[in-house]
Enzyme design. Structure first.
Site, PDB file in Angstrom:
ATOM      1  N   GLY A   1      22.247  39.476  43.811  1.00  0.00           N
ATOM      2  CA  GLY A   1      23.217  39.331  44.902  1.00  0.00           C
ATOM      3  C   GLY A   1      22.796  40.150  46.113  1.00  0.00           C
ATOM      4  O   GLY A   1      22.881  39.687  47.259  1.00  0.00           O
TER       5      GLY A   1
ATOM      6  N   CYS B   1      31.260  37.728  32.354  1.00  0.00           N
ATOM      7  CA  CYS B   1      31.284  38.724  33.442  1.00  0.00           C
ATOM      8  C   CYS B   1      32.496  39.628  33.321  1.00  0.00           C
ATOM      9  O   CYS B   1      32.420  40.818  33.607  1.00  0.00           O
ATOM     10  CB  CYS B   1      31.224  38.044  34.801  1.00  0.00           C
ATOM     11  SG  CYS B   1      32.466  36.766  35.026  1.00  0.00           S
TER      12      CYS B   1
ATOM     13  N   ALA C   1      21.915  42.916  41.392  1.00  0.00           N
ATOM     14  CA  ALA C   1      20.588  43.079  42.008  1.00  0.00           C
ATOM     15  C   ALA C   1      20.182  41.814  42.764  1.00  0.00           C
ATOM     16  O   ALA C   1      19.715  41.883  43.911  1.00  0.00           O
ATOM     17  CB  ALA C   1      19.555  43.417  40.932  1.00  0.00           C
TER      18      ALA C   1
ATOM     19  N   GLU D   1      29.702  36.174  43.399  1.00  0.00           N
ATOM     20  CA  GLU D   1      30.392  36.633  42.181  1.00  0.00           C
ATOM     21  C   GLU D   1      29.365  37.399  41.390  1.00  0.00           C
ATOM     22  O   GLU D   1      28.407  36.796  40.881  1.00  0.00           O
ATOM     23  CB  GLU D   1      30.821  35.441  41.336  1.00  0.00           C
ATOM     24  CG  GLU D   1      31.911  34.580  41.883  1.00  0.00           C
ATOM     25  CD  GLU D   1      32.385  33.595  40.821  1.00  0.00           C
ATOM     26  OE1 GLU D   1      31.540  32.900  40.234  1.00  0.00           O
ATOM     27  OE2 GLU D   1      33.591  33.531  40.582  1.00  0.00           O
TER      28      GLU D   1
HETATM   29  P1  NAD Z   1      20.544  36.730  37.782  1.00  0.00           P
HETATM   30  O1  NAD Z   1      21.001  37.421  39.017  1.00  0.00           O
HETATM   31  O2  NAD Z   1      19.341  37.217  37.099  1.00  0.00           O
HETATM   32  O3  NAD Z   1      20.279  35.175  38.088  1.00  0.00           O
HETATM   33  C1  NAD Z   1      21.283  34.347  38.635  1.00  0.00           C
HETATM   34  C2  NAD Z   1      20.630  33.208  39.394  1.00  0.00           C
HETATM   35  O4  NAD Z   1      19.963  33.719  40.542  1.00  0.00           O
HETATM   36  C3  NAD Z   1      19.594  32.441  38.599  1.00  0.00           C
HETATM   37  O5  NAD Z   1      19.746  31.060  38.902  1.00  0.00           O
HETATM   38  C4  NAD Z   1      18.282  32.968  39.157  1.00  0.00           C
HETATM   39  O6  NAD Z   1      17.213  32.069  39.052  1.00  0.00           O
HETATM   40  C5  NAD Z   1      18.649  33.185  40.596  1.00  0.00           C
HETATM   41  N1  NAD Z   1      17.823  34.144  41.316  1.00  0.00           N
HETATM   42  C6  NAD Z   1      17.134  35.199  40.807  1.00  0.00           C
HETATM   43  N2  NAD Z   1      16.535  35.877  41.820  1.00  0.00           N
HETATM   44  C7  NAD Z   1      16.871  35.247  42.965  1.00  0.00           C
HETATM   45  C8  NAD Z   1      16.581  35.496  44.340  1.00  0.00           C
HETATM   46  N3  NAD Z   1      15.831  36.529  44.724  1.00  0.00           N
HETATM   47  N4  NAD Z   1      17.095  34.661  45.268  1.00  0.00           N
HETATM   48  C9  NAD Z   1      17.889  33.631  44.903  1.00  0.00           C
HETATM   49  N5  NAD Z   1      18.196  33.347  43.616  1.00  0.00           N
HETATM   50  C10 NAD Z   1      17.693  34.154  42.654  1.00  0.00           C
HETATM   51  O7  NAD Z   1      21.822  36.730  36.817  1.00  0.00           O
HETATM   52  P2  NAD Z   1      21.918  36.184  35.326  1.00  0.00           P
HETATM   53  O8  NAD Z   1      21.159  37.123  34.444  1.00  0.00           O
HETATM   54  O9  NAD Z   1      21.610  34.747  35.295  1.00  0.00           O
HETATM   55  O10 NAD Z   1      23.488  36.330  35.035  1.00  0.00           O
HETATM   56  C11 NAD Z   1      24.076  37.466  34.483  1.00  0.00           C
HETATM   57  C12 NAD Z   1      24.832  38.237  35.550  1.00  0.00           C
HETATM   58  O11 NAD Z   1      25.758  37.369  36.196  1.00  0.00           O
HETATM   59  C13 NAD Z   1      25.670  39.355  34.963  1.00  0.00           C
HETATM   60  O12 NAD Z   1      25.565  40.480  35.797  1.00  0.00           O
HETATM   61  C14 NAD Z   1      27.097  38.805  35.034  1.00  0.00           C
HETATM   62  O13 NAD Z   1      28.107  39.772  35.088  1.00  0.00           O
HETATM   63  C15 NAD Z   1      27.026  38.005  36.277  1.00  0.00           C
HETATM   64  N6  NAD Z   1      28.080  37.004  36.295  1.00  0.00           N
HETATM   65  C16 NAD Z   1      29.132  37.166  37.164  1.00  0.00           C
HETATM   66  C17 NAD Z   1      30.179  36.263  37.158  1.00  0.00           C
HETATM   67  C18 NAD Z   1      31.366  36.422  38.062  1.00  0.00           C
HETATM   68  O14 NAD Z   1      32.164  35.505  38.134  1.00  0.00           O
HETATM   69  N7  NAD Z   1      31.520  37.548  38.762  1.00  0.00           N
HETATM   70  C19 NAD Z   1      30.153  35.185  36.273  1.00  0.00           C
HETATM   71  C20 NAD Z   1      29.067  35.063  35.397  1.00  0.00           C
HETATM   72  C21 NAD Z   1      28.035  35.974  35.419  1.00  0.00           C
END
Ligand code: NAD
Length: 479
Positions: free
Chosen positions: A230, A281, A228, A247
């Protein structure tokens, strides 16, 4: 760093060589106890603008001095080598990781910085056409915005920071609002090795992230987090046509064929799913087991889950820690309640532990439909749906019936068969007879909603470089 009161720390955010300590404070909690453990500062629009502007000013000189970049990264790695215990303790407190895992993360950051220093930028071949010659060269983008999640906060953010800096970019990084302290502390420890403005470590949540990625002087975005977020970042980047590496989430299937010995695989399946309490992830998030072994594997996993010892970082005997955020803790409870209401059978766990802390035991669930939320969506927690299959084509189709494509595994005594089935799965990571072990420095990509582009390895490094094609005198150096 102020200790206010005992055991609580407050860390100002880092902009180049300076600190900012005014505005709204961001409280940070220990998920094992629910207690506040300290705070840092939310970067508002003015601070974001200041950090990005400083990064843009610092860019030309940094891009032009490869030797300085290598030395700075090596020096940063060496400095962190003297602070492993301090950093691991702080990381464990804010994530709920075991101390052992937290140490691995800190050591990995040291490896990422040192590994980036050792990278080289490929020299591209000239292209000739009659008397004309074109010489492509790699060049850095400019200011990179790096944004990371809370589950493995240091490795995922410093993979970006290390490669982006080595490539000649300057970086403004933002860790998750849930786990900012260890990242900010690293920023304090290493900032002196980099010229002013080259590396800033901000803190804050969605608003800070939005302001950062939308800043007109940001030339490349690297994000790890949920689908979401992303999608929101891609929307913002599309408006300015800024390249994004993303990612995102996963819903990894593991397929267990009838020819494995269940006793050999239970322990590995368990850890493939439940390591870090499922907050990985590329954890196993859907387990497909052949009909003939199904009951044995379910019983074995449930027995293993029931004897799992839960505890926080202070308990060295703990096998699994808490969920890192309260939101994730509540989300897991909702998914399990929904599954129960749909007629699911809970073989282990299924109830949160009484507080304090966000502890949820490893939970094995069966009797779920393929389109139930627990199967169809990423749970990102210690709850594993186990599903039955009899036909290979059918299980391949079910495994691929997802918007995600991060990891997958196939388990069989016949490794050629496992590899052939694996080749039909849509995933950026593929394991045979295992799931979740990764080699530091190997590239990682995903299909579908699991992301765009590559992080790690030489391919990940090159994603922080653009190409300029020169017509005229052939350049002597590369980026
Ligand atoms: P999240 O998307 O809620 O937050 C990630 C980061 O984005 C945080 O620093 C947050 O403050 C920031 N953020 C939130 N809204 C934003 C916006 N509108 N614009 C810019 N930045 C914003 O994710 P999370 O809950 O921290 O992490 C869990 C998710 O990450 C899971 O879906 C997991 O699968 C995924 N993940 C993927 C990988 C991979 O390598 N593919 C690795 C680790 C985690």
């Amino acid at each position: 760093m102020n200790a206010t009161p005992e055991n609580s720390i407050h860390l100002p955010i880092i902009i180049g060589h300076e600190e900012r300590d005014e505005g709204t404070f961001l409280p940070v909690y220990d998920p094992a106890t629910g207690q506040n453990i300290g705070s840092t500062v939310v970067a508002d629009a003015a601070i974001v603008d200041w950090a990005v502007t400083r990064a843009a000013q610092a860019f030309p000189a940094w891009a032009a001095s490869e030797g300085q970049r290598v030395q700075a990264l090596q020096a940063a790695a060496a400095t962190l080598g003297g602070h492993v215990e301090e950093l691991a303790a702080l990381l464990a407190r804010e994530t709920g990781h075991s101390l052992a895992f937290a140490r691995i993360e800190v050591q990995a950051v040291i490896g990422l910085l040192g590994g980036a220093a050792a990278r080289s930028t490929p020299v591209l071949e000239p292209v000739r056409y009659g008397a004309l010659q074109a010489q492509p060269v790699y060049v850095p983008y400019g200011v990179v915005a790096a944004i990371g999640p809370w589950n493995v906060p240091l490795i995922l953010l410093f993979q970006k920071i290390a490669d982006a800096l080595r490539a000649g970019n300057t970086v403004v990084a933002k860790p998750s609002e849930y786990t900012p302290l260890s990242t900010v502390l690293i920023g304090r420890l290493i900032r002196g090795h980099f010229p002013d403005g080259v590396l800033s470590i901000l803190a804050g949540g969605a608003q800070t992230g939005e302001q950062l990625v939308a800043h007109p002087l940001v030339s490349k975005i690297s994000f790890t987090g949920s689908v979401a977020t992303g999608q929101r970042i891609l929307g913002s980047a599309a408006a300015r046509v800024v390249p994004v590496t993303a990612e995102l989430g996963g819903n990894d299937p593991a397929i267990v064929f009838e020819d494995v010995n269940p006793q050999d695989v239970i322990e590995r399946l368990f850890w493939g799913s439940f390591f870090n309490s499922g907050q990985i992830c590329f954890a196993i998030k859907r387990l497909y087991v052949h009909d003939s072994l199904y009951d044995t594997v379910v019983a074995g996993l449930a027995e293993r889950a029931q004897r799992t010892r839960l505890g926080g970082p202070a308990d060295p005997t703990a096998e699994l820690g808490p969920l890192t955020t309260k939101a994730q803790f509540l989300h897991i409870q909702t998914l399990v309640s929904e599954a129960r209401a749909q007629g699911a059978i809970i073989h282990s766990g299924g109830e949160a532990l009484a507080g304090p802390g966000f502890f949820y035991p490893p939970t094995i669930v069966t009797n779920l439909a393929e389109d139930s939320r627990l199967v169809a969506e990423e749970q990102f927690g210690p709850v594993l749906p186990v599903l039955r299959f009899a036909d290979t084509e059918d299980v391949i189709q079910r495994a691929n019936n997802t918007r995600y494509g991060l990891g997958a595994s196939v388990w069989s005594a016949d490794t050629a068969r496992a590899a052939a089935v694996g080749a039909q799965l849509r995933s950026g990571l593929l394991w045979v007879n295992g799931h979740g072990n990764v080699v530091p420095g190997a590239p990682k990509a995903g299909f579908g909603a699991s992301g765009l582009g590559v992080e790690g390895g030489q391919s990940g490094y090159e994603s922080y470089l653009n190409i300029r094609t020169l017509y005229g005198p052939v350049p002597e150096t590369n980026a």
